[in-house]
Design a protein around this motif. Structure first.
Motif, short mmCIF file in Angstrom:
data_model
loop_
_atom_site.label_atom_id
_atom_site.label_comp_id
_atom_site.label_asym_id
_atom_site.label_seq_id
_atom_site.Cartn_x
_atom_site.Cartn_y
_atom_site.Cartn_z
N UNK A 129 0.75 -1.06 -0.14
CA UNK A 129 0.07 -0.32 -0.14
C UNK A 129 0.93 1.38 0.06
N UNK A 130 2.24 0.72 1.07
CA UNK A 130 2.79 2.11 1.32
C UNK A 130 3.43 2.93 -0.67
N UNK A 131 3.84 1.77 -1.35
CA UNK A 131 4.58 1.64 -2.64
C UNK A 131 3.60 2.42 -3.87
N UNK A 132 2.20 2.03 -3.71
CA UNK A 132 1.38 2.46 -4.59
C UNK A 132 0.85 4.35 -4.42
N UNK A 133 0.84 4.77 -2.87
CA UNK A 133 1.18 6.07 -2.48
C UNK A 133 2.34 6.65 -2.79
N UNK A 134 3.35 6.14 -3.87
CA UNK A 134 4.80 6.57 -4.06
C UNK A 134 5.11 7.43 -6.00
N UNK A 135 3.42 8.51 -5.86
CA UNK A 135 3.19 9.06 -7.08
C UNK A 135 3.29 10.59 -6.99
N UNK A 136 3.37 11.29 -7.68
CA UNK A 136 3.66 12.38 -7.57
C UNK A 136 1.34 13.06 -6.66
N UNK A 137 1.12 12.04 -8.02
CA UNK A 137 -0.58 13.06 -7.68
C UNK A 137 -0.62 12.51 -6.00
N UNK A 138 -0.68 10.73 -5.50
CA UNK A 138 -1.33 10.86 -4.16
C UNK A 138 -0.10 11.70 -3.15
N UNK A 139 1.44 11.69 -3.86
CA UNK A 139 2.27 13.12 -2.02
C UNK A 139 1.34 13.82 -2.10
N UNK A 140 0.95 14.49 -3.32
CA UNK A 140 0.30 15.45 -3.21
C UNK A 140 -0.70 16.05 -2.53
N UNK A 141 -1.99 14.77 -2.40
CA UNK A 141 -3.28 14.54 -1.93
C UNK A 141 -2.83 14.65 -0.25
N UNK A 142 -1.87 13.76 -0.29
CA UNK A 142 -1.69 13.69 1.27
C UNK A 142 -0.98 14.35 1.94
N UNK A 143 0.09 15.02 1.40
CA UNK A 143 0.71 15.88 2.68
C UNK A 143 0.19 17.28 2.24
N UNK A 144 -0.84 17.65 1.20
CA UNK A 144 -1.90 18.88 1.76
C UNK A 144 -2.97 18.05 3.18
N UNK A 145 -3.39 16.85 2.84
CA UNK A 145 -3.85 16.24 4.79
C UNK A 145 -3.04 17.32 5.72
N UNK A 146 -2.01 16.54 5.18
CA UNK A 146 -1.27 16.56 6.43
C UNK A 146 -0.87 17.90 7.16
N UNK A 147 -0.60 18.83 6.06
CA UNK A 147 -0.70 20.15 7.02
C UNK A 147 -1.80 21.00 6.51
N UNK A 148 -2.84 20.06 6.63
CA UNK A 148 -3.71 20.81 7.19
C UNK A 148 -4.36 20.76 8.22
#
Length: 418
Positions: free
Chosen positions: A91-110
């Protein structure tokens, strides 16, 4: 409502504080003899609202192969016959894309930015002391490649309105004068000036005392055996000292949370990723850090806590193991003595803790498909950073109030069938 909070780490105690503040009758249950005696005990000490990124990022699989070959590796993988480990890694490897990184980082920063304002209010309301400093985090780059790679983080910080500054070597030394002796090892840095530092153990204990004064009951030394669920509703928790009835149960058990909810069909992808720390007495103030420096080469945070230096980091994927590997100690010692040789490493205390990591980096906060059962877990390396905002948000969700930030994509439902 009568609410049981499971876990007395920083996440459980902040949850209890805000729930009590909302007027609920709260009991905190933990197997330890007091608060913050496991993962919250000796973490890196950084409260990094700006330095807040998912580990799953573009290029990480390639870097991971290189890291596994390094002497002082930031990533250590000890594979074993563990289906949960394999599923989590996939599951972690599936999140290693530019699109998923942007979504996840935005959630975390919020969530991190909400935690920044929440912690400031909590500190103002309680006058709590925990060796805190408000001097920012300096992400230190030893190579031009690292500096160039930070552009994606700068973009995300800018989009979310998080203050930052790119520094040259001289700028890094202005922020951290003790780095002057290591000038030739630095190519630049990324400063997030609104970040803080502090002792998570002191904070959690101080807040637990204040929560108890508000009426929160702490039931220590109790082993949690399971949840009682009937008719699709959670009625309370079974312990080795009997049943604790509750109108709502909050699971804040860190890496152990999935084991408790799995029997009820909740697939919570939280897995333990072990981190290590050294706590070092300062013997030379001029060669010690002022705040937090993140050594990007080794993914190690070096933090000033009063008259001590806390050095923490590394990610060891080895299941539920808490052994203290001497090779990990050598890595921590190498990073801190290379940059800040103002501590006596021979007198350091060595510790390890199991960080509860999700594959996308974002914690899991909110309701489950079981009525009355809530989660507040999966914060990884950022439990201390996100604790105040997570506890406040959780209290709003349990109370049925409209939260200050969007929480829909933080619940376990984001993982599909879960």
């Amino acid at each position: 409502m009568k609410i049981a909070v499971l876990g007395a780490g920083v996440i459980g105690v902040t949850s209890a504080w805000y729930l009590a503040k909302a007027g609920h009758e709260v009991t905190v249950i933990d197997r330890q003899a007091g608060p913050a005696l496991e993962t919250s005990f000796a973490n890196a000490g950084e409260v990094s609202f700006g330095y807040c990124s998912p580990w799953a990022a573009p290029g990480i699989p390639k870097k991971a192969i290189k890291w596994l070959m390094m002497e002082h590796a930031p990533l250590i993988l000890r594979p074993k016959m563990d289906a949960a480990m394999l599923r989590w890694l996939t599951r972690m490897l599936r999140n290693c894309t530019a699109e998923r990184y942007a979504i996840n980082k935005s959630r975390m920063l919020r969530l991190a930015d909400y935690s920044r304002t929440s912690l400031a209010e909590l500190r103002r309301d309680t006058n709590i002391e925990y060796d805190q400093r408000m001097k920012g985090t300096l992400q230190l780059f030893r190579t031009r490649e690292q500096l160039d790679a930070s552009l994606k983080d700068q973009k995300a910080l800018k989009e979310d309105g998080i203050a930052y500054e790119v520094l040259d070597p001289e700028g890094c030394i202005r922020m951290e004068p003790a780095l002057a002796h290591a000038r030739e090892k630095i190519v630049g840095g990324l400063l997030t000036p609104n970040d803080e530092t502090g002792d998570c153990f002191k904070f959690t204990n101080g807040l637990a005392e204040r929560a108890e004064a508000r009426g929160v009951r702490f039931a220590y030394g109790r082993t949690i055996q399971g949840l009682r669920v009937e008719g699709g509703r959670c009625l309370g928790v079974e312990t080795d000292r009997g049943f604790e009835a509750a109108d709502a149960v909050v699971v804040a058990l860190g890496s152990y949370s999935p084991l408790l909810v799995k029997p009820f069909g909740i697939d919570l992808p939280v897995y333990p990723v072990k981190g290590y720390s050294l706590t070092i007495p300062i013997v030379d103030e001029a060669r010690a850090p002022e705040s937090t420096v993140m050594d990007e080469s080794y993914k190690i945070a070096i933090t000033r806590l009063g008259n001590r230096i806390r050095v923490g980091g590394m990610a060891e994927i080895s299941g539920f193991t808490n052994d203290l590997a001497e090779a990990r100690r050598r890595t921590l010692e190498h990073s801190v003595t290379d940059l800040f040789p103002g501590g006596d490493v021979k007198q350091a205390s060595f510790w390890s803790g199991l960080r509860p990591m999700t594959p996308d980096g974002t914690p899991v906060i909110g309701p489950t498909k079981i009525a009355g059962l809530f989660l507040n877990t999966g914060h990884g390396t950022l439990g201390w950073t996100m604790s105040s905002g997570s506890g406040r948000l959780l209290a709003d969700l349990v109370s049925g109030r409209t939260a200050d930030i969007d929480a829909r994509d933080l619940a376990v439902a984001r993982y599909g069938r879960a």
